[in-house]
Design a protein around this motif. Sequence first.
Motif, PDB file in Angstrom:
ATOM      1  N   ALA A 386      24.003  33.448  42.159  1.00 38.00           N
ATOM      2  CA  ALA A 386      25.322  33.148  41.923  1.00 38.00           C
ATOM      3  C   ALA A 386      26.149  32.572  42.874  1.00 38.00           C
ATOM      4  CB  ALA A 386      26.246  34.643  41.376  1.00 38.00           C
ATOM      5  N   GLY A 387      27.083  31.930  42.250  1.00 37.36           N
ATOM      6  CA  GLY A 387      27.794  30.953  43.430  1.00 37.36           C
ATOM      7  C   GLY A 387      27.605  29.578  43.246  1.00 37.36           C
ATOM      8  N   GLU A 511      36.203  30.724  39.933  1.00 34.92           N
ATOM      9  CA  GLU A 511      36.678  29.809  40.753  1.00 34.92           C
ATOM     10  C   GLU A 511      36.367  29.971  42.185  1.00 34.92           C
ATOM     11  OE1 GLU A 511      40.958  29.573  40.118  1.00 34.92           O
ATOM     12  OE2 GLU A 511      40.759  28.950  38.050  1.00 34.92           O
ATOM     13  N   MET A 512      35.873  31.153  42.732  1.00 40.09           N
ATOM     14  CA  MET A 512      35.363  31.165  43.796  1.00 40.09           C
ATOM     15  C   MET A 512      33.994  29.989  44.090  1.00 40.09           C
ATOM     16  SD  MET A 512      35.450  33.064  46.899  1.00 40.09           S
ATOM     17  CE  MET A 512      34.095  33.837  48.097  1.00 40.09           C
ATOM     18  N   GLN A 608      42.639  25.082  51.162  1.00 37.77           N
ATOM     19  CA  GLN A 608      42.663  25.606  49.911  1.00 37.77           C
ATOM     20  C   GLN A 608      43.311  26.994  49.978  1.00 37.77           C
ATOM     21  OE1 GLN A 608      40.729  25.423  46.830  1.00 37.77           O
ATOM     22  NE2 GLN A 608      41.745  27.372  46.273  1.00 37.77           N
ATOM     23  N   MET A 609      43.952  27.096  48.847  1.00 36.13           N
ATOM     24  CA  MET A 609      44.859  28.254  48.662  1.00 36.13           C
ATOM     25  C   MET A 609      45.126  28.479  47.233  1.00 36.13           C
ATOM     26  SD  MET A 609      46.513  30.807  49.931  1.00 36.13           S
ATOM     27  CE  MET A 609      46.187  30.292  51.683  1.00 36.13           C
ATOM     28  N   GLY A 610      44.845  29.811  46.638  1.00 36.24           N
ATOM     29  CA  GLY A 610      44.996  30.018  45.290  1.00 36.24           C
ATOM     30  C   GLY A 610      46.582  30.212  45.151  1.00 36.24           C
ATOM     31  N   VAL A 611      47.014  29.894  43.967  1.00 38.18           N
ATOM     32  CA  VAL A 611      48.517  29.902  43.663  1.00 38.18           C
ATOM     33  C   VAL A 611      48.812  30.818  42.323  1.00 38.18           C
ATOM     34  CG1 VAL A 611      48.926  27.887  45.053  1.00 38.18           C
ATOM     35  CG2 VAL A 611      48.438  27.901  42.742  1.00 38.18           C
ATOM     36  N   ASP A 612      47.812  31.414  41.707  1.00 39.38           N
ATOM     37  CA  ASP A 612      47.990  31.941  40.422  1.00 39.38           C
ATOM     38  C   ASP A 612      47.742  33.460  40.424  1.00 39.38           C
ATOM     39  OD1 ASP A 612      45.310  32.207  40.527  1.00 39.38           O
ATOM     40  OD2 ASP A 612      44.894  31.057  38.547  1.00 39.38           O
ATOM     41  N   ASP A 655      35.509  40.854  50.457  1.00 46.13           N
ATOM     42  CA  ASP A 655      35.443  39.674  51.120  1.00 46.13           C
ATOM     43  C   ASP A 655      35.965  38.145  50.730  1.00 46.13           C
ATOM     44  OD1 ASP A 655      34.632  41.351  53.313  1.00 46.13           O
ATOM     45  OD2 ASP A 655      32.443  40.914  53.014  1.00 46.13           O
ATOM     46  N   GLU A 656      36.073  38.090  49.382  1.00 45.17           N
ATOM     47  CA  GLU A 656      36.677  36.823  48.717  1.00 45.17           C
ATOM     48  C   GLU A 656      37.783  36.201  49.243  1.00 45.17           C
ATOM     49  OE1 GLU A 656      36.231  37.357  44.473  1.00 45.17           O
ATOM     50  OE2 GLU A 656      33.951  36.941  44.661  1.00 45.17           O
TER      51      GLU A 656
END
Length: 845
Positions: A386-387, A511-512, A608-612, A655-656
């Motif tokens: 995966a990934g 999304e990762m 990178q920064m998640g915003v949701d 760790d994500e």
Amino acid sequence: HHADCNVDFSHFVKFVDGTDAAPNRMSMQQANNGGNGQQQQSFSMVKLNLQSPDCVFERKLGSGQIPVYNTPGGNLGTHAIQYQTGVGVTTNVVKTTTIQTVSSATIPFYPKVCPPNASTNNANSNPKWSVGVLRFEMQIDSGGNMAFITSNYPMASGGAAHTPNSNKAGIAEGYVHVDPHLTDNPTSDGVMLEIPMYETYPTNRLIGLLNLKLTARIIPDNANTVPATPTPATSGLLSLFNMTNLTDGSPLDSLTNHKPTVMGDLLSTSYLSSHSLKRETDAKNLASRYQSYIAAIPSHPNHQPNPELAKPQYARKCPSPFRPSSSKTHEPLSMIPFNTHVQSLVLEPLDQSIRQVYGAWHNVTCGAAADHPRGFNASSSRPGGAGGIRRIKRKQEETARFATKARAELRNALKNYFTQKPNRRHVEANDGYMNFIRESSIKAEAKLHDVNWELAVRMANCFSQALCQGVTAYLAALSDPNNASVASAQMWVTHGFLLCYEGLLSAAGKEMAMIEDASGALELLSLVDVVIVPGTPENTAMATKKVNVGGSRVIQWLELLPKSNNTATAGTTTMELKICIENAFYTNRLPSPLQNNAAIKFHPILFQMGVDIRQWGANTSSKLAQQPSQIAKSNSFSQNQSDDVTEMNNEITQDETDFLKELNYEAFQKLNRYAFSTEPLDANNVHSQPLPGGPNNEPIHPILCMLWGNIKDSARKMEHGVLDSAASAGEKLNGSGIVFCKSGKDRTAMQCTLKQSQFISKTLPYRNQPASSSSTGSSRNGRLMADATLMRTHGTRLALCAKNVGEPKYAFNAIQAKFMPEMLKPPLTSVAGILKGEWMGGLKS
């Protein structure tokens, strides 16, 4: 190069003394006549193995049952010759003669033809080719008799495996060189051979003759050619991305006293067959995509109108300059970036009589450079697991270490084997322990090749997208006279063109993996040199692999090739992208440092920064994992919220969330070094000194102090300031911004409209005055948010949503919007729905 060989076994003549009472005694002449007059025959098992000159491991070719005839030892009649004793290949051991015989077992084989210098015994080798030595093996019982079956048992015809006798019978061996009998005559019928067979324990006693016919032909086309050593592929996909192939036939340095000194191929024939078919299929798919892409260009000679173009833009699934986000899982388009645009803003008076531009701003917006068609979950078709690229790279490194360890263990086992058996030149085919060690290495090598290829194809798909995004940003910068100054151009040539990527994906679930794909693809951009050339007839004639560009008044063609003059690190492949532009633009607009075949390299950096809500959930889950006592308190919220939270929590792994901090640390270090290179500090100016306390105690450039503060505080937090300060630093360093999320339309729209508002505020200071609540339609104050809301409601981004999915709405619902940073919250009048799964027109939120 392979030879066509065949062994036809006839019979075995066993030497016996006068007291032997075996019922199958017969004379040598009778044996040569096919056993005429014999009422009964006994049979013994014979095994055939090949000792190749390029491998210390024997290859098991097959086995069969042959008749055994007895004759008094030492009385060979007209066939008597002087035989030498001892195990191994010696000269004059084999006598060839023409005798009548009957074939009792046949074993065909097709050995690899090696150069003569790889042979174990060049004295007996054909001067052009070398195949190796055949070792014949028969079993002897404890009394010195042949282990046989006293019945007319059906004959085996090669390949079958047989279990040794339970009484631990000894072994008789014989050898013959194939090379002297190798011919390029296609009509050759072979030669008859008598192979002396020796008892190997406790003495090297000659016990009889094995009669057979050996046929060995080489393909006529290769008859006059000395086979060269295998040439490594230097223009394939693996080489293009500088991926090391560990199967290199390295000499075994610890075995210098034994020949040959190599382990041979560590890939089985069956694996090579299946794996090469996979590579061939993937390569054909890549070639097919290339043909379909260039055929979609209207100016191409083979262009044919595609019926897909008659559909609305959001429904098209054909190669075109615009690829909607709705097609991201469509595999034939996987190398084209989707939803890629230059988002621009120009500030100028509405009064057309005033010819003045207050300012111009542009960014590239797009979907993530990710391999959506191949997916992100583990499956049998994905040996890397995966990934995305970044995670599969770690898998590749782990697999490479395991393969290297397995090879080391194999070398040690071989060293011990030859120490214990100094008379052996090869490892016997029936040695169970050595076969197990070698099989482990073969499996590790196959796994490495599987992961390598999976990674290479994924990198190709993602790199193609990232390269298009980077080139779009570079050409947009060249189109801006304020940005493309002589000083800026000289900086780009010297230090590289800064691409500052701002990712809005969440470090959770699929999304990762998209972040991992994008991160890996951007690293590959540093392999590309970009050269702008004028559209002269000479340049056009030299570009034999050019792709014409239609629909542009300035860009004429592109050509991407591996660099002919590789000045990079030894063993590293680089690529050169030539962009041919119209002569007038080249002469009048292109800064002089970029002319005369000057090359620039990309300097890509990803923040990178998640915003949701998914990133909020990832951060919350990570905190709760550290504070179990808080889990119960959070349940009262999660029981009353959207099922977004439940779905998202199921995707989060440990760790994500730390991954974002790790990624931003890496980006900061790259940007920090770039800042010190392009904006060196004055040692005599106390106000422009580097600050301590950076990652790994590196000094921090003053331009990046705010960015570093945001990154340090971002662990398990939705710290949008990381993206804000990264964008600001990138602009100060004359870089180009690229904003992306999964599809490049919703979260990306919020980020780029915020950046446009910030640009307006910076360019027109009087716009900083607070706006009334009535002008914004909400309680949010400030002219900055008023401008952002205006552009989110009436600007180009809603039209872009319609272009992608058919509805001018952002794919958020009210709950999702609630968890976004304040500066990025969408106007509720423009969102698609209220609850997850609700349809608004043709759009599902």
